[in-house]
Write an enzyme that holds these catalytic residues in place. Structure first.
Site, PDB file in Angstrom:
ATOM      1  N   HIS A 291       0.860  -1.201   0.000  1.00  0.00           N
ATOM      2  CA  HIS A 291       0.000   0.000   0.000  1.00  0.00           C
ATOM      3  C   HIS A 291       0.889   1.242   0.000  1.00  0.00           C
ATOM      4  O   HIS A 291       1.709   1.389  -0.906  1.00  0.00           O
ATOM      5  CB  HIS A 291      -0.937  -0.084   1.209  1.00  0.00           C
ATOM      6  CG  HIS A 291      -2.039   0.910   1.258  1.00  0.00           C
ATOM      7  ND1 HIS A 291      -2.409   1.710   0.217  1.00  0.00           N
ATOM      8  CD2 HIS A 291      -2.892   1.217   2.271  1.00  0.00           C
ATOM      9  CE1 HIS A 291      -3.423   2.479   0.573  1.00  0.00           C
ATOM     10  NE2 HIS A 291      -3.760   2.212   1.811  1.00  0.00           N
ATOM     11  N   HIS A 330      -2.474  -2.500  -9.609  1.00  0.00           N
ATOM     12  CA  HIS A 330      -3.456  -1.833  -8.755  1.00  0.00           C
ATOM     13  C   HIS A 330      -4.723  -2.666  -8.733  1.00  0.00           C
ATOM     14  O   HIS A 330      -5.101  -3.272  -9.731  1.00  0.00           O
ATOM     15  CB  HIS A 330      -3.782  -0.438  -9.293  1.00  0.00           C
ATOM     16  CG  HIS A 330      -4.367   0.461  -8.258  1.00  0.00           C
ATOM     17  ND1 HIS A 330      -5.694   0.441  -7.941  1.00  0.00           N
ATOM     18  CD2 HIS A 330      -3.791   1.381  -7.447  1.00  0.00           C
ATOM     19  CE1 HIS A 330      -5.931   1.334  -6.983  1.00  0.00           C
ATOM     20  NE2 HIS A 330      -4.793   1.917  -6.665  1.00  0.00           N
ATOM     21  N   ASP A 386       2.756   5.240  -6.787  1.00  0.00           N
ATOM     22  CA  ASP A 386       4.010   5.120  -6.040  1.00  0.00           C
ATOM     23  C   ASP A 386       5.238   4.973  -6.918  1.00  0.00           C
ATOM     24  O   ASP A 386       6.364   4.993  -6.411  1.00  0.00           O
ATOM     25  CB  ASP A 386       3.915   3.921  -5.088  1.00  0.00           C
ATOM     26  CG  ASP A 386       2.895   4.184  -3.995  1.00  0.00           C
ATOM     27  OD1 ASP A 386       1.954   3.389  -3.857  1.00  0.00           O
ATOM     28  OD2 ASP A 386       3.035   5.214  -3.307  1.00  0.00           O
TER      29      ASP A 386
HETATM   30  C1  SDX Z   1      -1.476   2.045  -3.383  1.00  0.00           C
HETATM   31  O1  SDX Z   1      -6.210   0.719  -3.187  1.00  0.00           O
HETATM   32  C2  SDX Z   1      -5.703   1.836  -3.475  1.00  0.00           C
HETATM   33  O2  SDX Z   1      -6.352   2.709  -4.011  1.00  0.00           O
HETATM   34  C3  SDX Z   1      -4.267   2.031  -3.071  1.00  0.00           C
HETATM   35  C4  SDX Z   1      -3.610   3.335  -3.501  1.00  0.00           C
HETATM   36  C5  SDX Z   1      -4.197   4.527  -2.783  1.00  0.00           C
HETATM   37  O3  SDX Z   1      -4.086   5.645  -3.307  1.00  0.00           O
HETATM   38  O4  SDX Z   1      -4.683   4.358  -1.645  1.00  0.00           O
HETATM   39  O5  SDX Z   1      -3.746   3.522  -4.884  1.00  0.00           O
HETATM   40  C6  SDX Z   1      -2.125   3.345  -3.135  1.00  0.00           C
HETATM   41  O6  SDX Z   1      -1.430   1.234  -2.496  1.00  0.00           O
HETATM   42  C7  SDX Z   1      -0.962   1.738  -4.754  1.00  0.00           C
HETATM   43  C8  SDX Z   1      -0.388   0.295  -4.865  1.00  0.00           C
HETATM   44  C9  SDX Z   1       1.025   0.315  -4.316  1.00  0.00           C
HETATM   45  N1  SDX Z   1       1.525  -1.058  -4.213  1.00  0.00           N
HETATM   46  C10 SDX Z   1       2.474  -1.485  -5.054  1.00  0.00           C
HETATM   47  O7  SDX Z   1       2.938  -0.847  -5.991  1.00  0.00           O
HETATM   48  C11 SDX Z   1       2.982  -2.888  -4.724  1.00  0.00           C
HETATM   49  C12 SDX Z   1       3.106  -3.697  -6.010  1.00  0.00           C
HETATM   50  N2  SDX Z   1       1.771  -3.986  -6.499  1.00  0.00           N
HETATM   51  C13 SDX Z   1       1.119  -5.127  -6.029  1.00  0.00           C
HETATM   52  O8  SDX Z   1       1.566  -5.861  -5.014  1.00  0.00           O
HETATM   53  C14 SDX Z   1      -0.318  -5.315  -6.495  1.00  0.00           C
HETATM   54  O9  SDX Z   1      -0.419  -4.897  -7.773  1.00  0.00           O
HETATM   55  C15 SDX Z   1      -1.357  -4.642  -5.639  1.00  0.00           C
HETATM   56  C16 SDX Z   1      -1.202  -5.027  -4.208  1.00  0.00           C
HETATM   57  C17 SDX Z   1      -1.249  -3.170  -5.771  1.00  0.00           C
HETATM   58  C18 SDX Z   1      -2.721  -5.100  -6.125  1.00  0.00           C
HETATM   59  O10 SDX Z   1      -2.796  -6.441  -5.864  1.00  0.00           O
HETATM   60  P1  SDX Z   1      -4.097  -7.301  -6.302  1.00  0.00           P
HETATM   61  O11 SDX Z   1      -5.134  -6.450  -6.910  1.00  0.00           O
HETATM   62  O12 SDX Z   1      -4.478  -8.134  -5.148  1.00  0.00           O
HETATM   63  O13 SDX Z   1      -3.512  -8.157  -7.478  1.00  0.00           O
HETATM   64  P2  SDX Z   1      -2.773  -9.522  -7.279  1.00  0.00           P
HETATM   65  O14 SDX Z   1      -1.728  -9.392  -6.223  1.00  0.00           O
HETATM   66  O15 SDX Z   1      -3.800 -10.591  -7.145  1.00  0.00           O
HETATM   67  O16 SDX Z   1      -2.022  -9.656  -8.691  1.00  0.00           O
HETATM   68  C19 SDX Z   1      -2.696 -10.149  -9.818  1.00  0.00           C
HETATM   69  C20 SDX Z   1      -1.591 -10.804 -10.660  1.00  0.00           C
HETATM   70  C21 SDX Z   1      -0.773 -11.831  -9.873  1.00  0.00           C
HETATM   71  O17 SDX Z   1      -0.237 -12.728 -10.825  1.00  0.00           O
HETATM   72  P3  SDX Z   1      -0.942 -14.204 -11.046  1.00  0.00           P
HETATM   73  O18 SDX Z   1      -1.221 -14.766  -9.669  1.00  0.00           O
HETATM   74  O19 SDX Z   1      -2.196 -13.875 -11.821  1.00  0.00           O
HETATM   75  O20 SDX Z   1       0.040 -14.990 -11.838  1.00  0.00           O
HETATM   76  O21 SDX Z   1      -0.652  -9.794 -11.050  1.00  0.00           O
HETATM   77  C22 SDX Z   1       0.611 -10.080 -10.456  1.00  0.00           C
HETATM   78  C23 SDX Z   1       0.365 -11.047  -9.312  1.00  0.00           C
HETATM   79  O22 SDX Z   1       1.511 -11.859  -9.061  1.00  0.00           O
HETATM   80  N3  SDX Z   1       1.121  -8.800  -9.964  1.00  0.00           N
HETATM   81  C24 SDX Z   1       2.374  -8.400 -10.079  1.00  0.00           C
HETATM   82  C25 SDX Z   1       2.384  -7.096  -9.540  1.00  0.00           C
HETATM   83  N4  SDX Z   1       1.163  -6.773  -9.128  1.00  0.00           N
HETATM   84  C26 SDX Z   1       0.383  -7.833  -9.376  1.00  0.00           C
HETATM   85  N5  SDX Z   1       3.490  -9.017 -10.575  1.00  0.00           N
HETATM   86  C27 SDX Z   1       4.633  -8.289 -10.531  1.00  0.00           C
HETATM   87  N6  SDX Z   1       4.710  -7.017 -10.023  1.00  0.00           N
HETATM   88  C28 SDX Z   1       3.607  -6.399  -9.534  1.00  0.00           C
HETATM   89  N7  SDX Z   1       3.687  -5.162  -9.064  1.00  0.00           N
END
Ligand code: SDX
Length: 452
Positions: A291, A330, A386
């Site tokens: 997050h 996201h 971010d």
């Molecule tokens: C913020 O909610 C909000 O609005 C948050 C925010 C706000 O203003 O409040 O926007 C701020 O928190 C932005 C997000 C910051 N976090 C990151 O940048 C961390 C990296 N991103 C992730 O961990 C992920 O994308 C999330 C946590 C942001 C979202 O996760 P989800 O929606 O639960 O998606 P998921 O983890 O289920 O991923 C779906 C697929 C998976 O692959 P498969 O299982 O389908 O094979 O996408 C892959 C994940 O492994 N994946 C990534 C990835 N993000 C998702 N693979 C590599 N790098 C990534 N960043």
């Protein structure tokens, strides 16, 4: 055909719509429980069915009724909100209907704070009164300084910030009267005003510099820069480009509907806890690297990559699950986060003052490669808020441990707007989800001498 009752689900249907067209005409969902053959007609409102309407679907009178199961609430609306609208597919973000691009271009953080909390842009008199109120509540009880010195110098700044947001609760016990609007308004002002002071003191503590007090002659962001960076200057004048950049960054981070930390603020606030501890819970949620802690994680990732020639192997690590491309992906945006676009452009303005962050080239090349790679394209992973923000913060002189703190300051406005909307919502009660129990059936206690 049974019309859906405005007071809840319609009774089970025994005479289902005679033609599919008739069923399609109504804003209802017709469900057939194949365990019993019974049909139910559930009202559809705002693109949702009410989860409580599922409880009538039972196999017999002893049956509790159906629940919806939605881990991490991926497809569950927890509330009705008028504050922020996101269209994840189109990459649209609006605060109270105003596009984020227009607010970033034309507004200030305090004006946007007023908008998020009150629903309308202030007129000149309202804005002046609001700014004056915030300016005159920026001081923090001196005991915070004594408590700050109890932390190790290298204690993470988010750990300190979460502590001191909660500590403010002990200075304002009357803030527990959360059902009284005047009390809520008083402490909303206090929190917004004091967050920069707490954050600056956390920074000064970590660098061994003396604590500085607010300068009421400066703007909200100008005063924050003053409390952070002033040293021996008698009349500190913040760099106007950096002051403007901080305003834009704070506007972009102010709210984002039902994100993890806003949901934490709503959940804790729903027990009628005071706003300080409710926001401390929200800040704790924001701290997580998935997050608000992602901006810090992005910088560490870019440092780990170190050179554009290492990007292909890093990308391979993401694909095999060993690495995560922090700052990408996201839950809602399946398109480019509009905030990331604005921050990317802002970086060039800041670097004109601070000098270019050398990690920018790695970030730009990483984005270029990722956006053309099938793994990321298929999963609709784009840069989020971010990805570029940390590059600016680092160039402005902030240590990476400060980055989540710089997220928490503006997001305190969004948390407060969500918190007050929750308290004013007659449909809301204390948050208490159900569960699907998968544990052991009843069993008798086993004396120690009978255990394996
Ligand atoms: C913020 O909610 C909000 O609005 C948050 C925010 C706000 O203003 O409040 O926007 C701020 O928190 C932005 C997000 C910051 N976090 C990151 O940048 C961390 C990296 N991103 C992730 O961990 C992920 O994308 C999330 C946590 C942001 C979202 O996760 P989800 O929606 O639960 O998606 P998921 O983890 O289920 O991923 C779906 C697929 C998976 O692959 P498969 O299982 O389908 O094979 O996408 C892959 C994940 O492994 N994946 C990534 C990835 N993000 C998702 N693979 C590599 N790098 C990534 N960043």
């Amino acid at each position: 055909m049974g019309e859906p009752s405005p007071h809840g689900p319609s009774p089970p249907l025994h005479n289902p719509p005679s033609t599919p067209l008739e069923a399609q005409m109504a804003d209802t969902l017709t469900i057939t429980d194949n365990r019993t053959g019974t049909q139910y007609e559930l009202p559809i409102k705002d693109g949702t069915i009410s989860a409580i309407d599922l409880r009538q679907i039972k196999t017999d009178s002893d049956d509790f009724g159906l629940l919806s199961y939605d881990p991490a609430y991926k497809n569950t609306a927890s509330c009705r909100s008028a504050i922020t609208m996101i269209d994840g597919d189109k990459g649209i973000l609006r605060y109270r209907g105003y596009p984020i691009e227009q607010l970033a271009e034309n507004s200030t953080f305090l004006e946007v704070a007023y908008l998020l909390l009150n629903g309308e842009l202030p007129n000149a008199g309202e804005l002046s009164k609001w700014e004056n109120e915030i300016t005159h509540h920026t001081f923090v009880h001196e005991y915070v300084i004594r408590a700050m010195d109890g932390f190790l110098h290298d204690a993470h700044m988010m750990g300190k910030l979460v502590t001191f947001i909660a500590t403010l609760s002990t200075f304002y016990p009357k803030s527990k009267a959360v059902r009284d609007k005047a009390t809520r308004d008083e402490h909303i002002v206090k929190i917004i005003a004091k967050m920069p002071t707490l954050a600056a003191w956390c920074f000064r503590h970590s660098t061994g510099r003396p604590y500085l007090y607010p300068d009421n002659s400066l703007s909200y962001c100008g005063n924050f820069l003053n409390m952070l960076f002033r040293m021996g200057e008698q009349n500190y004048k913040p760099n106007p480009i950096l002051e403007r950049a901080l305003n834009v960054l704070f506007i972009l981070h102010a709210d984002h509907e039902q994100n993890c930390s806003a949901s934490a603020a709503r959940a804790v606030g729903s027990s009628e806890a005071d706003p300080y501890v409710s926001l401390a819970a929200a800040a704790a949620a924001l701290y997580g690297p998935l997050h608000g802690g992602a901006n810090e994680a992005v910088l560490r990732m870019l440092r780990e990559i170190g050179d554009v020639k290492n990007i292909p192997s890093f990308i391979d690590g993401c694909k095999n699950g060993d690495k995560r491309l922090m700052g990408f992906g996201h839950r809602v945006y399946k398109n480019y986060d509009p905030r990331a676009k604005i921050i990317k452009d802002l970086a060039h303005e800041v670097f004109a003052v601070t000098g270019k962050n050398p990690l920018l080239d790695i970030a730009l090349e990483l984005e270029k490669i990722a956006l053309s790679d099938e793994y990321f394209v298929k999963r609709k992973l784009y840069p989020n808020v971010d990805f570029y923000s940390g590059l600016i913060y680092q160039a402005m002189g902030f240590p990476v441990e400060m980055f989540p703190v710089l997220f928490a300051i503006p997001r305190s406005v969004g948390w407060l707007a969500q918190w007050q909307e929750m308290l004013d919502d007659p449909e809301q009660k204390i948050a208490r989800p159900r569960q699907v129990y998968i544990g052991a059936d009843e069993r008798d206690y086993v004396p120690m001498d009978k255990r394996g």
